[in-house]
Motif scaffolding. Structure first.
Motif, PDB file in Angstrom:
ATOM      1  N   PHE A 164       1.136  -3.341   9.219  1.00 38.77           N
ATOM      2  CA  PHE A 164       2.253  -2.471   9.556  1.00 38.77           C
ATOM      3  C   PHE A 164       3.550  -3.001   8.957  1.00 38.77           C
ATOM      4  CE2 PHE A 164      -0.779  -2.439  13.080  1.00 38.77           C
ATOM      5  CZ  PHE A 164      -1.071  -1.092  13.182  1.00 38.77           C
ATOM      6  N   ASP A 165       4.446  -2.086   8.576  1.00 38.07           N
ATOM      7  CA  ASP A 165       5.794  -2.504   8.195  1.00 38.07           C
ATOM      8  C   ASP A 165       6.858  -1.826   9.053  1.00 38.07           C
ATOM      9  OD1 ASP A 165       5.835   0.075   7.136  1.00 38.07           O
ATOM     10  OD2 ASP A 165       5.957  -0.583   5.065  1.00 38.07           O
ATOM     11  N   ARG A 181       1.808   8.181   5.461  1.00 34.70           N
ATOM     12  CA  ARG A 181       1.515   6.979   6.238  1.00 34.70           C
ATOM     13  C   ARG A 181       0.967   7.355   7.606  1.00 34.70           C
ATOM     14  NH1 ARG A 181       7.130   4.149   6.049  1.00 34.70           N
ATOM     15  NH2 ARG A 181       6.067   2.480   7.132  1.00 34.70           N
ATOM     16  N   ARG A 182       0.016   6.571   8.077  1.00 38.78           N
ATOM     17  CA  ARG A 182      -0.596   6.847   9.377  1.00 38.78           C
ATOM     18  C   ARG A 182       0.230   6.253  10.515  1.00 38.78           C
ATOM     19  NH1 ARG A 182      -6.353   4.422   9.340  1.00 38.78           N
ATOM     20  NH2 ARG A 182      -5.140   2.671   8.577  1.00 38.78           N
ATOM     21  N   MET A 229       0.848  -1.169   0.000  1.00 42.78           N
ATOM     22  CA  MET A 229       0.000   0.000   0.000  1.00 42.78           C
ATOM     23  C   MET A 229       0.894   1.233   0.000  1.00 42.78           C
ATOM     24  SD  MET A 229      -2.281   1.666   3.022  1.00 42.78           S
ATOM     25  CE  MET A 229      -3.304   0.309   3.395  1.00 42.78           C
ATOM     26  N   SER A 230       0.655   2.135  -0.902  1.00 46.04           N
ATOM     27  CA  SER A 230       1.416   3.369  -0.941  1.00 46.04           C
ATOM     28  C   SER A 230       0.472   4.531  -0.670  1.00 46.04           C
ATOM     29  CB  SER A 230       2.082   3.522  -2.312  1.00 46.04           C
ATOM     30  OG  SER A 230       2.799   4.714  -2.343  1.00 46.04           O
ATOM     31  N   GLN A 231       0.845   5.387   0.236  1.00 47.63           N
ATOM     32  CA  GLN A 231       0.023   6.529   0.590  1.00 47.63           C
ATOM     33  C   GLN A 231       0.900   7.764   0.547  1.00 47.63           C
ATOM     34  OE1 GLN A 231      -2.554   4.153   3.928  1.00 47.63           O
ATOM     35  NE2 GLN A 231      -1.131   5.599   4.662  1.00 47.63           N
ATOM     36  N   SER A 232       0.296   8.935   0.410  1.00 39.94           N
ATOM     37  CA  SER A 232       1.085  10.148   0.443  1.00 39.94           C
ATOM     38  C   SER A 232       1.574  10.422   1.868  1.00 39.94           C
ATOM     39  CB  SER A 232       0.268  11.326  -0.088  1.00 39.94           C
ATOM     40  OG  SER A 232      -0.882  11.505   0.704  1.00 39.94           O
ATOM     41  N   ARG A 284       7.127   9.141   7.334  1.00 44.36           N
ATOM     42  CA  ARG A 284       5.724   9.131   6.899  1.00 44.36           C
ATOM     43  C   ARG A 284       5.583   9.409   5.404  1.00 44.36           C
ATOM     44  NH1 ARG A 284       2.033  10.588  11.823  1.00 44.36           N
ATOM     45  NH2 ARG A 284       0.566  11.149  10.213  1.00 44.36           N
ATOM     46  N   SER A 285       6.581  10.053   4.803  1.00 46.15           N
ATOM     47  CA  SER A 285       6.495  10.359   3.376  1.00 46.15           C
ATOM     48  C   SER A 285       6.936   9.180   2.504  1.00 46.15           C
ATOM     49  CB  SER A 285       7.334  11.597   3.046  1.00 46.15           C
ATOM     50  OG  SER A 285       8.714  11.310   3.173  1.00 46.15           O
ATOM     51  N   ARG A 286       7.626   8.208   3.102  1.00 47.98           N
ATOM     52  CA  ARG A 286       8.049   7.026   2.342  1.00 47.98           C
ATOM     53  C   ARG A 286       6.851   6.158   1.991  1.00 47.98           C
ATOM     54  NH1 ARG A 286      12.182   4.176   6.362  1.00 47.98           N
ATOM     55  NH2 ARG A 286      13.240   6.040   7.080  1.00 47.98           N
ATOM     56  N   PRO A 287       6.905   5.457   0.869  1.00 48.68           N
ATOM     57  CA  PRO A 287       5.841   4.489   0.572  1.00 48.68           C
ATOM     58  C   PRO A 287       5.883   3.359   1.592  1.00 48.68           C
ATOM     59  CG  PRO A 287       7.363   4.716  -1.292  1.00 48.68           C
ATOM     60  CD  PRO A 287       7.907   5.534  -0.176  1.00 48.68           C
ATOM     61  N   GLY A 288       4.727   2.822   1.902  1.00 52.60           N
ATOM     62  CA  GLY A 288       4.682   1.704   2.827  1.00 52.60           C
ATOM     63  C   GLY A 288       3.347   1.589   3.520  1.00 52.60           C
ATOM     64  N   ARG A 289       3.303   0.659   4.442  1.00 55.15           N
ATOM     65  CA  ARG A 289       2.095   0.419   5.230  1.00 55.15           C
ATOM     66  C   ARG A 289       2.045   1.393   6.398  1.00 55.15           C
ATOM     67  NH1 ARG A 289       3.754  -5.573   5.278  1.00 55.15           N
ATOM     68  NH2 ARG A 289       3.188  -6.197   3.180  1.00 55.15           N
ATOM     69  N   ASP A 290       0.995   1.253   7.202  1.00 55.05           N
ATOM     70  CA  ASP A 290       0.875   2.084   8.391  1.00 55.05           C
ATOM     71  C   ASP A 290       2.029   1.827   9.345  1.00 55.05           C
ATOM     72  OD1 ASP A 290      -1.456   3.293   7.524  1.00 55.05           O
ATOM     73  OD2 ASP A 290      -2.782   1.976   8.657  1.00 55.05           O
ATOM     74  N   ILE A 291       2.215   2.760  10.269  1.00 52.68           N
ATOM     75  CA  ILE A 291       3.295   2.718  11.248  1.00 52.68           C
ATOM     76  C   ILE A 291       2.671   2.452  12.618  1.00 52.68           C
ATOM     77  CG2 ILE A 291       5.133   4.071  12.321  1.00 52.68           C
ATOM     78  CD1 ILE A 291       5.104   5.734   9.609  1.00 52.68           C
TER      79      ILE A 291
END
Length: 175
Positions: free
Chosen positions: A45-46, A6-7, A1-4, A100-107
């Motif tokens: 999460f990643d 990450r939560r 999942m890529s978000q602008s 938070r700006s990196r692509p990835g899952r939630d934190i």
């Protein structure tokens, strides 16, 4: 999942009276819940954000979360002494903005209460998701150590688990 963006989600077990650990950091009071899907939870999460005290209280953390980036916030731990984790000691806001700006899952804000308080005050917590256990501890480590507030929360969802009596709540933080 890529978000602008990450939560950051504070996902934590707590007693009904608001403690996340007993007086000595123990968590043996958390009941087993056979219907809770831990694999699905971990898959959301990643990256895990962890305070130094929680990191030191959970031996083998790196091995417990294979494939996850573990970020420890500490001004006392030395990077060379802790392979397999990222240690951030300064400029938390800058580091979190970049993370938070990196692509990835939630934190996953994994712990503990002091780190939660710090990130909440910085406006860096998106959701608060306590799994409330049917136990009254009376004392221990608080979900949120004393901090100026209040912070408003908006209910996102809830689930109950009748076998253990656990209630899982999901709130958005309203800044």
């Amino acid at each position: 999942m890529s978000q602008s963006r990450r939560r950051v989600r504070y996902q934590v077990a707590c007693s009904l009276d608001g403690f996340i650990a007993g007086p000595e950091g123990e968590y043996d009071w958390i009941p087993e819940e056979p219907d809770f899907d831990f694999a699905a939870l971990f898959g959301q999460f990643d990256t895990l954000l962890v305070g130094r005290k929680t990191y030191e209280a959970v031996p083998g953390m790196v091995g417990d979360f294979p494939g996850k980036e573990i970020v420890i916030f500490s001004t006392t731990l030395r990077k060379n002494d802790h392979p397999g984790v990222t240690i951030v000691g300064a400029d938390l806001a800058g580091y979190l903005a970049e993370l938070r700006s990196r692509p990835g899952r939630d934190i996953w804000l994994f712990g503990g209460g002091e780190l939660f308080r710090t990130l909440l005050k910085m406006g860096q917590v998106d959701t608060v998701e306590p799994a409330v256990m049917p136990v009254l501890l009376g004392r221990g480590l608080r979900l949120l150590p004393e901090a100026p507030g209040p912070w408003r929360l908006a209910l996102k969802g809830q689930r109950s688990y009748p076998k253990s009596g656990m209630v899982y709540l999901e709130y958005y933080v309203v800044y």
